[in-house]
Scaffold this motif. Structure first.
Motif, short mmCIF file in Angstrom:
data_model
loop_
_atom_site.label_atom_id
_atom_site.label_comp_id
_atom_site.label_asym_id
_atom_site.label_seq_id
_atom_site.Cartn_x
_atom_site.Cartn_y
_atom_site.Cartn_z
N LEU A 1 -6.93 8.49 52.57
CA LEU A 1 -7.01 9.15 51.21
C LEU A 1 -6.22 8.18 50.22
CD1 LEU A 1 -6.48 12.92 52.00
CD2 LEU A 1 -8.67 11.59 51.09
N GLN A 2 -5.21 7.91 50.47
CA GLN A 2 -4.31 7.25 49.65
C GLN A 2 -5.04 5.81 49.19
OE1 GLN A 2 -0.32 6.20 50.67
NE2 GLN A 2 0.28 5.28 48.71
N LEU A 3 -5.59 5.28 50.21
CA LEU A 3 -6.15 3.80 49.87
C LEU A 3 -7.51 3.99 49.28
CD1 LEU A 3 -6.57 0.60 50.67
CD2 LEU A 3 -7.72 1.45 52.57
N GLU A 4 -8.43 4.74 49.76
CA GLU A 4 -9.88 5.07 48.89
C GLU A 4 -9.62 5.70 47.86
OE1 GLU A 4 -12.26 3.37 50.47
OE2 GLU A 4 -10.96 2.63 52.06
N TYR A 5 -8.86 6.65 47.54
CA TYR A 5 -9.00 7.47 46.34
C TYR A 5 -7.86 7.37 45.56
CZ TYR A 5 -12.92 9.49 49.19
OH TYR A 5 -13.99 9.35 50.13
N PHE A 6 -6.73 7.90 45.90
CA PHE A 6 -5.49 7.98 45.06
C PHE A 6 -5.08 6.68 44.43
CE2 PHE A 6 -0.94 7.97 44.37
CZ PHE A 6 -0.72 9.00 43.54
N LEU B 1 -5.12 14.89 44.62
CA LEU B 1 -5.06 13.87 45.79
C LEU B 1 -3.78 13.41 46.37
CD1 LEU B 1 -7.76 11.38 44.63
CD2 LEU B 1 -8.04 13.04 46.81
N GLY B 2 -2.82 13.26 45.55
CA GLY B 2 -1.55 12.80 45.93
C GLY B 2 -0.64 13.84 46.59
N ASN B 3 -1.07 15.09 46.35
CA ASN B 3 -0.41 16.25 46.91
C ASN B 3 -1.00 16.53 48.32
OD1 ASN B 3 1.59 18.35 45.52
ND2 ASN B 3 -0.05 17.43 43.95
N ILE B 4 -2.18 16.21 48.41
CA ILE B 4 -2.97 16.12 49.71
C ILE B 4 -2.57 15.07 50.67
CG2 ILE B 4 -5.30 16.08 50.90
CD1 ILE B 4 -6.36 17.26 48.66
N VAL B 5 -2.45 13.75 50.15
CA VAL B 5 -1.77 12.81 50.65
C VAL B 5 -0.37 12.96 51.41
CG1 VAL B 5 -1.27 10.21 50.69
CG2 VAL B 5 -3.33 11.02 49.61
#
Length: 653
Positions: free
Chosen positions: A237-242, A254-258
Motif C-alpha cells: 500500500l505504501q509503495l503503490e499508493y501512499f 492511506l497512511g493510517n491504513i499502512v
C-alpha cells in the motif's frame, strides 16, 4: 539469519547500481523561502495589488498557515529571486512541494497548474507535484518574479505519517539534471527498498505458514507468518499508493491504513515470541494489546504528534516488552530466548539509530540526503528480530523433523518385528487349529448342556420371584378381600332382618311396606353381588400373579391394573410395617383404553415401582418429621401408540 543478511546486501547492491549517476553538486541549489508576501483575494495576475500584503514563510506547515488564513480562501504568494551569477549557463528547473492547489507564474507567465482552485460551486482540491521538475531557460545573474495563486480547502485532511512534510509552498531552483536526478533517485530508492522489504517478508510468510501447516502445534509459526503478511500489505500500500498520491486527503487515509498494518505486524511478532516462550498473559500483555487500539486512534486524530505518540511509541513498547520476556526466559533457561533477545537488541539499536538520523524531522531535503542508509537501518530494525525468530523457528522445525524421522524409523523397525512375531504366531495357531477345534466341539456340547440347565434354573428363579412377590402381597390381598367380605356379611344380615320384616308386612296385609322392603332387598342383593365379584377378581388376580407367565401379550386395562396393584402395594406395606402411613392417589387417563402387554410381567414391574415409591416417602417422613406429609401420586398418560404408552409415577409431599 546470515543468509537473509547476505541476500539483503546483494539486493541493496543491485538497487544502488540502478540509481542514476553520481549525486550533482548540492551547492547549485536555491530554496526560495525568503521575501514572500501573501495577498488575500481572488485577483487576476494582471491585477495583483502592490500593498496590503502580509509577509509569510511559504515553507511553514499548512495548518499554521490555515489557522492564519482560514479556508475556503484564495490568495497570492508573491516573491522574486536572482539566479546565482556564479552558476554556469545550463538548463534549470523548478521543483515544488505543496499542500494547496496552485497556479505558478514566472515573470507573469503561467508555467504550471496543480489541483483545482474552486470557482463558484466548484470545490477546491489540492495537488502536490512531488518534486516533478519544471524546465526553465534562465541565465545566471538574471532577476525574476514568481507569483503563485493558492487555494485551501476546508475539508482537506493532512498527515505527517512517514515523515511527510506539508509546506504551504516549497520551491527550489536547481540545474535541470540535478532536479531530474533527485526526482528519479528518490523514487528509485524508495521503490527498491520497499520491494526488497516486501520480497523478504513474502519469503518469511510462505516459509513459516508452510511450517505451521506441517506442525499445527507450533502456533508461533502462524503468528510470524501473519506478521510478515501484515508487513507485506502495509509495504505494498505504501509503495503503490501512499508514496505517489498527490492528494493529501487520500494520503491521510492511506497512511493510517499502512501504519495500521505495520502496527499489526509488530503485534503479531510479539505474539509469536510470547507464545513460543510460553509466557503468561500478564498486565503488561493486556496493556500492550489495549495500547494497540489506542495508537490507531492517535495516528488518525492527532496531527503530527499522533503517529509519534501512537504507532512509533507502540513499536518501541513492543521491542521493550520482547526484551523483557526474553530476559525472563533466559533466566529460566528456555530455548530460543537468547536468540530472540539478541535479535531484539539489534532491532532496538537500529530503530534508535534510525530515529537519531531524523525520524521526527520534516526537512525533506535533509531526509533525501540520508534516504539509502536510513532505509537500510529501518529495514534492519524489522529484520533483526524477525530474522532471529525465523532462524530459530526454522531450526526448531528442523530438529522436530529429525526427531520425527527417527521415530518413524523406530516405528518401521518395530513394525517389521511385529510382522515377524505375527507370522510365528500364525504358524503356531495353524498347528494347534485341529486340537482347538476338537476342544471347541467338546466345550460346545458342555455349554449347550449348561445352557439348558441354566434355562431351567432361570424359569424356577422367575417362579420363585413371583411367589416371593405373592408372599409380599398376601397381607394386602387379605385386607382387600376382607373389605368386600365384610360388605357381603353386613348386607346378608340386613337382608335377613328385612326378610323377616317383609313376612310380617305380608301377613298383616301392609303391601306398601312389603314392596319397599322387597326393593331394598333387591338393592342389597346387587351390592352383595358387586362385592362378591370384587373378591372373586382379587382372588383371580392373585392366582394369575402366582402362575407362570406365558409371555403372550393380551389386551389389558392398564388403568385397572395400575389401580389394583397400587392398593395391593399400600395394604401390603401396612401389613408388614404398622408404623407405615402414607396417602396415595391415582389419576387415570380416560383415553388410555386397553394395551397389549403381558399382565403378569407388567404387574411385577409396577408393583416394584409402587413399593419403591412408598418406601421413599416413608423414609423421607422419618428424616423430616411432622412437617412432611408423605403421598404417592400415580398417573397414566397416553403418548403415541397405545401399545407403547408409558406409565408415569411421581412421589410428592
Amino acid at each position: 539469519m546470515k543468509a537473509v543478511i547476505t541476500l539483503l546486501l546483494i539486493l541493496i547492491g543491485f538497487s544502488a547500481c540502478d540509481t542514476p549517476g553520481p549525486m550533482p553538486d548540492e551547492n547549485q541549489s536555491l530554496v526560495l523561502k525568503n521575501g514572500w508576501t501573501y495577498y488575500p483575494g481572488d485577483h487576476k495576475i494582471t491585477e495583483l495589488p502592490v500593498t496590503g500584503g502580509v509577509g509569510v514563510n511559504p515553507l511553514e506547515d499548512v495548518l499554521q498557515f490555515r489557522s492564519a488564513f482560514p479556508p475556503p480562501s484564495v490568495g497570492w504568494l508573491s516573491g522574486s529571486f536572482t539566479v546565482p551569477a556564479n552558476w554556469p549557463k545550463q538548463p534549470l528547473a523548478l521543483t515544488i512541494l505543496q499542500s494547496v492547489a496552485s497556479e505558478v507564474y514566472l515573470d507573469k507567465q503561467l508555467i504550471a497548474k496543480y489541483g483545482t482552485i474552486g470557482i463558484g460551486s466548484q470545490k477546491t482540491r489540492e495537488h502536490d507535484p512531488l518534486l516533478r521538475p519544471i524546465p526553465l531557460a534562465l541565465t545566471p545573474g538574471s532577476v525574476h518574479s514568481l507569483d503563485v495563486k493558492i487555494a485551501l480547502a476546508a475539508d482537506t485532511k493532512y498527515t505527517t505519517l512517514f515523515e511527510s512534510p506539508n509546506p504551504v509552498f516549497q520551491a527550489e531552483l536547481k540545474p535541470f539534471d540535478a532536479a531530474l536526478h533527485e526526482h528519479t533517485r528518490i523514487h528509485t530508492i524508495e521503490t527498491a527498498f520497499l520491494r526488497l522489504n516486501a520480497g523478504i517478508n513474502l519469503m518469511l510468510f510462505v516459509v513459516h505458514f508452510f511450517f505451521f501447516l506441517l506442525n499445527r502445534n507450533q502456533v508461533a509459526n502462524l503468528f510470524l507468518s501473519l506478521a510478515a503478511l501484515a508487513n507485506i500489505l502495509g509495504t505494498l500500500l505504501q509503495l503503490e499508493y501512499f508514496l505517489y498520491t498527490p492528494y493529501h486527503t487520500d494520503k491521510f487515509f492511506l497512511g493510517n491504513i499502512v501504519f495500521l498494518f505495520y502496527q499489526l505486524a509488530n503485534l503479531m511478532l510479539f505474539f509469536a515470541i510470547h507464545h513460543f516462550l510460553e509466557r503468561k498473559k500478564d498486565i503488561i500483555y493486556w496493556f500492550l494489546l489495549i495500547y494497540f487500539f489506542v495508537a490507531i486512534g492517535l495516528n488518525a486524530s492527532w496531527y503530527d504528534l499522533g503517529w509519534r505518540r501512537g504507532g512509533a511509541i507502540f513499536q518501541i513498547v513492543v521491542f521493550l516488552n520482547i526484551l523483557r520476556i526474553c530476559w525472563i526466559s533466559i533466566r529460566q533457561n528456555k530455548k530460543g530466548a537468547i536468540v530472540f533477545f539478541t535479535g531484539a537488541v539489534i532491532s532496538m539499536i537500529c530503530f534508535i539509530t534510525f530515529a537519531q538520523l531524523g525520524t521526527f524531522d520534516t526537512d525533506a531535503h535533509f531526509l533525501r540526503n540520508l534516504s539509502e542508509f536510513r532505509y537500510l537501518i529501518y529495514m534492519m530494525s524489522w529484520l533483526g528480530i524477525t530474522g532471529s525468530v525465523s532462524a530459530f523457528l526454522a531450526l526448531d522445525f528442523s530438529l522436530t523433523s529429525k526427531q520425527l524421522s527417527l521415530k518413524l524409523a523406530e516405528v518401521h523397525e518395530l513394525s517389521e518385528r511385529n510382522l515377524a512375531i505375527e507370522k510365528e504366531k500364525q504358524e503356531i495357531l495353524a498347528s494347534q487349529n485341529l486340537q482347538l477345534e476338537q476342544k471347541v466341539q467338546e466345550r460346545t456340547r458342555e455349554l449347550n448342556q449348561s445352557l439348558d440347565n441354566l434355562k431351567a434354573t432361570q424359569a424356577q428363579l422367575i417362579q420363585a420371584e413371583k411367589m416371593a412377590s405373592l408372599g409380599e402381597l398376601t397381607a394386602g390381598i387379605a385386607h382387600e378381600i376382607q373389605n368386600p367380605l365384610n360388605f357381603v356379611n353386613n348386607f346378608a344380615e340386613v337382608n335377613t332382618e328385612l326378610n323377616a320384616e317383609g313376612l310380617d308386612a305380608v301377613k298383616s296385609g301392609n303391601w306398601g311396606d312389603a314392596e319397599e322392603i322387597m326393593n331394598t332387598l333387591a338393592e342389597n342383593n346387587e351390592k352383595i353381588l358387586q362385592h362378591g365379584k370384587r373378591a372373586d377378581a382379587i382372588v383371580k388376580g392373585m392366582l394369575q400373579h402366582s402362575r407362570s407367565s406365558t409371555g403372550v401379550k393380551e389386551p389389558t386395562d392398564i388403568n385397572a391394573l395400575v389401580e389394583e396393584y397400587l392398593r395391593l402395594a399400600f395394604h401390603g406395606l401396612r401389613a408388614k410395617d404398622k408404623s407405615f402411613n402414607s396417602d396415595y392417589s391415582f389419576i387415570p387417563d380416560p383415553n388410555l383404553g386397553q394395551v397389549n402387554v403381558v399382565p403378569q410381567d407388567i404387574g411385577r414391574v409396577i408393583l416394584n415401582l409402587f413399593n419403591n415409591a412408598f418406601y421413599a416417602v416413608h423414609e423421607k417422613k422419618k428424616q423430616m418429621g411432622d412437617g412432611y406429609e408423605p403421598k404417592v401420586t400415580v398417573s397414566t398418560q397416553l403418548v403415541g401408540d397405545p401399545n407403547n404408552s408409558p406409565i408415569r409415577q411421581s412421589a410428592n409431599s
